[in-house]
Motif scaffolding. Structure first.
Motif, PDB file in Angstrom:
ATOM      1  N   ASN A 145       0.837  -1.195   0.000  1.00 28.53           N
ATOM      2  CA  ASN A 145       0.000   0.000   0.000  1.00 28.53           C
ATOM      3  C   ASN A 145       0.871   1.243   0.000  1.00 28.53           C
ATOM      4  O   ASN A 145       1.770   1.379   0.834  1.00 28.53           O
ATOM      5  CB  ASN A 145      -0.917   0.002   1.224  1.00 28.53           C
ATOM      6  CG  ASN A 145      -1.963  -1.086   1.170  1.00 28.53           C
ATOM      7  OD1 ASN A 145      -3.086  -0.841   0.773  1.00 28.53           O
ATOM      8  ND2 ASN A 145      -1.587  -2.303   1.555  1.00 28.53           N
ATOM      9  N   VAL A 146       0.573   2.172  -0.908  1.00 25.91           N
ATOM     10  CA  VAL A 146       1.407   3.358  -1.100  1.00 25.91           C
ATOM     11  C   VAL A 146       0.592   4.623  -0.871  1.00 25.91           C
ATOM     12  O   VAL A 146      -0.508   4.768  -1.420  1.00 25.91           O
ATOM     13  CB  VAL A 146       2.005   3.394  -2.523  1.00 25.91           C
ATOM     14  CG1 VAL A 146       2.985   4.561  -2.658  1.00 25.91           C
ATOM     15  CG2 VAL A 146       2.690   2.078  -2.864  1.00 25.91           C
ATOM     16  N   ALA A 147       1.138   5.529  -0.053  1.00 31.83           N
ATOM     17  CA  ALA A 147       0.588   6.874   0.094  1.00 31.83           C
ATOM     18  C   ALA A 147       1.415   7.800  -0.793  1.00 31.83           C
ATOM     19  O   ALA A 147       2.623   7.939  -0.596  1.00 31.83           O
ATOM     20  CB  ALA A 147       0.661   7.332   1.550  1.00 31.83           C
ATOM     21  N   LEU A 148       0.768   8.409  -1.766  1.00 27.84           N
ATOM     22  CA  LEU A 148       1.473   9.196  -2.784  1.00 27.84           C
ATOM     23  C   LEU A 148       1.264  10.690  -2.575  1.00 27.84           C
ATOM     24  O   LEU A 148       0.139  11.158  -2.384  1.00 27.84           O
ATOM     25  CB  LEU A 148       0.976   8.813  -4.183  1.00 27.84           C
ATOM     26  CG  LEU A 148       1.589   9.596  -5.346  1.00 27.84           C
ATOM     27  CD1 LEU A 148       3.066   9.263  -5.498  1.00 27.84           C
ATOM     28  CD2 LEU A 148       0.848   9.325  -6.639  1.00 27.84           C
ATOM     29  N   GLU A 179      -1.244  -3.051  -4.302  1.00 32.29           N
ATOM     30  CA  GLU A 179      -1.072  -4.207  -5.176  1.00 32.29           C
ATOM     31  C   GLU A 179      -0.768  -5.423  -4.325  1.00 32.29           C
ATOM     32  O   GLU A 179       0.047  -5.371  -3.390  1.00 32.29           O
ATOM     33  CB  GLU A 179       0.086  -3.956  -6.144  1.00 32.29           C
ATOM     34  CG  GLU A 179       0.099  -4.876  -7.342  1.00 32.29           C
ATOM     35  CD  GLU A 179      -1.074  -4.629  -8.287  1.00 32.29           C
ATOM     36  OE1 GLU A 179      -1.797  -5.605  -8.584  1.00 32.29           O
ATOM     37  OE2 GLU A 179      -1.264  -3.483  -8.727  1.00 32.29           O
ATOM     38  N   GLY A 180      -1.445  -6.531  -4.624  1.00 35.08           N
ATOM     39  CA  GLY A 180      -1.153  -7.775  -3.938  1.00 35.08           C
ATOM     40  C   GLY A 180       0.036  -8.476  -4.576  1.00 35.08           C
ATOM     41  O   GLY A 180       0.214  -8.447  -5.795  1.00 35.08           O
ATOM     42  N   ALA A 198       9.987  -3.046  -5.409  1.00 33.17           N
ATOM     43  CA  ALA A 198       9.617  -3.224  -6.815  1.00 33.17           C
ATOM     44  C   ALA A 198       8.102  -3.380  -6.955  1.00 33.17           C
ATOM     45  O   ALA A 198       7.502  -2.882  -7.921  1.00 33.17           O
ATOM     46  CB  ALA A 198      10.338  -4.441  -7.393  1.00 33.17           C
ATOM     47  N   VAL A 199       7.468  -4.062  -5.992  1.00 35.90           N
ATOM     48  CA  VAL A 199       6.010  -4.211  -6.040  1.00 35.90           C
ATOM     49  C   VAL A 199       5.347  -2.843  -5.887  1.00 35.90           C
ATOM     50  O   VAL A 199       4.353  -2.535  -6.562  1.00 35.90           O
ATOM     51  CB  VAL A 199       5.524  -5.177  -4.951  1.00 35.90           C
ATOM     52  CG1 VAL A 199       4.000  -5.310  -4.995  1.00 35.90           C
ATOM     53  CG2 VAL A 199       6.166  -6.550  -5.126  1.00 35.90           C
ATOM     54  N   ALA A 200       5.883  -1.997  -5.005  1.00 35.81           N
ATOM     55  CA  ALA A 200       5.332  -0.650  -4.831  1.00 35.81           C
ATOM     56  C   ALA A 200       5.450   0.153  -6.126  1.00 35.81           C
ATOM     57  O   ALA A 200       4.508   0.860  -6.512  1.00 35.81           O
ATOM     58  CB  ALA A 200       6.055   0.064  -3.693  1.00 35.81           C
ATOM     59  N   GLU A 206       0.897   0.637 -12.543  1.00 41.64           N
ATOM     60  CA  GLU A 206      -0.322   0.016 -13.064  1.00 41.64           C
ATOM     61  C   GLU A 206      -1.585   0.790 -12.684  1.00 41.64           C
ATOM     62  O   GLU A 206      -2.547   0.810 -13.454  1.00 41.64           O
ATOM     63  CB  GLU A 206      -0.419  -1.425 -12.551  1.00 41.64           C
ATOM     64  CG  GLU A 206       0.650  -2.347 -13.133  1.00 41.64           C
ATOM     65  CD  GLU A 206       0.478  -3.790 -12.704  1.00 41.64           C
ATOM     66  OE1 GLU A 206      -0.456  -4.075 -11.915  1.00 41.64           O
ATOM     67  OE2 GLU A 206       1.274  -4.644 -13.155  1.00 41.64           O
ATOM     68  N   GLU A 207      -1.596   1.427 -11.512  1.00 46.19           N
ATOM     69  CA  GLU A 207      -2.820   2.086 -11.053  1.00 46.19           C
ATOM     70  C   GLU A 207      -2.804   3.597 -11.240  1.00 46.19           C
ATOM     71  O   GLU A 207      -3.870   4.207 -11.369  1.00 46.19           O
ATOM     72  CB  GLU A 207      -3.063   1.747  -9.590  1.00 46.19           C
ATOM     73  CG  GLU A 207      -3.289   0.255  -9.355  1.00 46.19           C
ATOM     74  CD  GLU A 207      -3.636  -0.078  -7.924  1.00 46.19           C
ATOM     75  OE1 GLU A 207      -3.838   0.853  -7.124  1.00 46.19           O
ATOM     76  OE2 GLU A 207      -3.702  -1.281  -7.599  1.00 46.19           O
TER      77      GLU A 207
END
Length: 330
Positions: A145-148, A179-180, A198-200, A206-207
């Motif tokens: 989970n990312v806070a941008l 992203e899961g 890398a997942v972040a 992607e989103e």
């Protein structure tokens, strides 16, 4: 064992902060992911529940009906937190096993279902035992989970999950991007370790159409455990120093890989009063369990960095929280 729940603006959430207080990051080199290529094993009765889910989804697929695709993912075997010897920086070891989406559905859809012993999964494994150390087959979901924040105009981004997204968090305010972990995307073919950083970055691309060519300041803030739905989460703060709301919205209008995952975005000034005010002004039931905790930690990290690394700057966020609570009292 009862795990404490994160509280913000006077509200208790469904999130337990397992590691991190926002004052310092988990450095990329200190985030260690171990992968054991062995499949989770269900108890016999629970395995029967999974078989029923699989057969029902296959039946719907054969009839041309909407059905759930069984993608390959990971199960969390354990999360271990230690500290470096001298600087006492956090070191996190995440151990993963093989799982799939049907494994996740088997437990997530049945937390309140009674077993033959008379206990629900929640009663036996999450309330009767420490939920942070539940067996791996109970942990078939890990989300990044990312806070941008946009640096050019100083905005924090809140994303509302689409009603078309399956699961308990549809139509709720969530992290900017999430992203899961998926084996197809996140397990390197060269045998190198899985990278949560890398997942972040994948989630942002992607989103939110944040590309590899965009300047990105990315830090991992810690780990949370969704106690309501029993899902692990990694928390990240991301800052795009060269982008603003207008630029991102223009990009989204031209297409995003996973545009369907969100149906609304709100850009809020990234100062603590505004961000916490936005959280307070949305009904609590419209938030995912761990999103408020993520944004709070992101605010703390921003305050600490602005103060030259002084961890006491976290109290600026606490002071803002009190102002938000006072301003909304009848």
């Amino acid at each position: 064992m009862r795990r404490d729940r994160f509280t913000v603006v006077g509200r208790e959430t469904g999130c337990h902060i397992f590691e991190g207080d926002g004052t310092r990051p988990v450095l990329e080199e200190e985030m260690r992911v171990k992968y054991r290529p062995r499949r989770v094993e269900f108890p016999e009765e629970i395995a029967g529940w999974r078989h029923a889910i699989q057969e029902e989804e296959r039946r719907k697929e054969a009839l041309g009906l909407p059905h759930r695709w069984n993608n390959q993912r990971f199960a969390v075997e354990r999360v271990v937190v230690t500290r470096t010897h001298l600087a006492e920086e956090p070191v996190v070891t995440l151990t993963l096993q093989d799982a799939d989406y049907y494994d996740f559905l088997t437990t997530s859809l049945n937390l309140e279902r009674k077993q033959s012993n008379g206990l629900t999964l929640r009663q036996q494994y999450l309330e009767g035992e420490d939920p942070a150390y539940a067996p791996a087959w109970m942990n078939c979901s890990f989300g990044v989970n990312v806070a941008l924040e946009t640096g050019r105009d100083g905005r924090m981004l809140f994303s509302r999950r689409s009603a078309h997204v399956a699961g308990p968090n549809s139509s709720r305010w969530n992290s900017s991007a999430n992203e899961g972990l998926a084996r197809m995307h996140d397990l390197p073919e060269d045998g190198s370790p899985v990278s949560l950083y890398a997942v972040a970055r994948r989630a942002l691309y992607e989103e939110l159409a944040v590309h590899a060519t965009d300047t990105l300041d990315l830090e991992m803030l810690g780990f949370g455990l969704d106690l309501d739905n029993h899902q692990w989460a990694g928390f990240f703060r991301a800052v795009l120093p060269d982008l603003d709301e207008e630029t991102l919205r223009l990009r989204w209008s031209r297409g995003v890989t996973d545009k369907w995952e969100h149906d609304r975005f709100e850009f809020v000034p990234a100062d603590p009063d505004s961000v916490l005010g936005f959280i307070a002004d949305q009904p609590p039931e419209l938030w995912t369990p761990c999103a408020p905790a993520l944004f709070y930690l992101a605010l703390v990290r921003g305050a600490v960095r602005a103060a030259g690394g002084d961890p006491a700057a976290r109290f600026q966020v606490e002071a803002a929280e009190q102002r938000v609570i006072e301003a909304r009292r009848p």
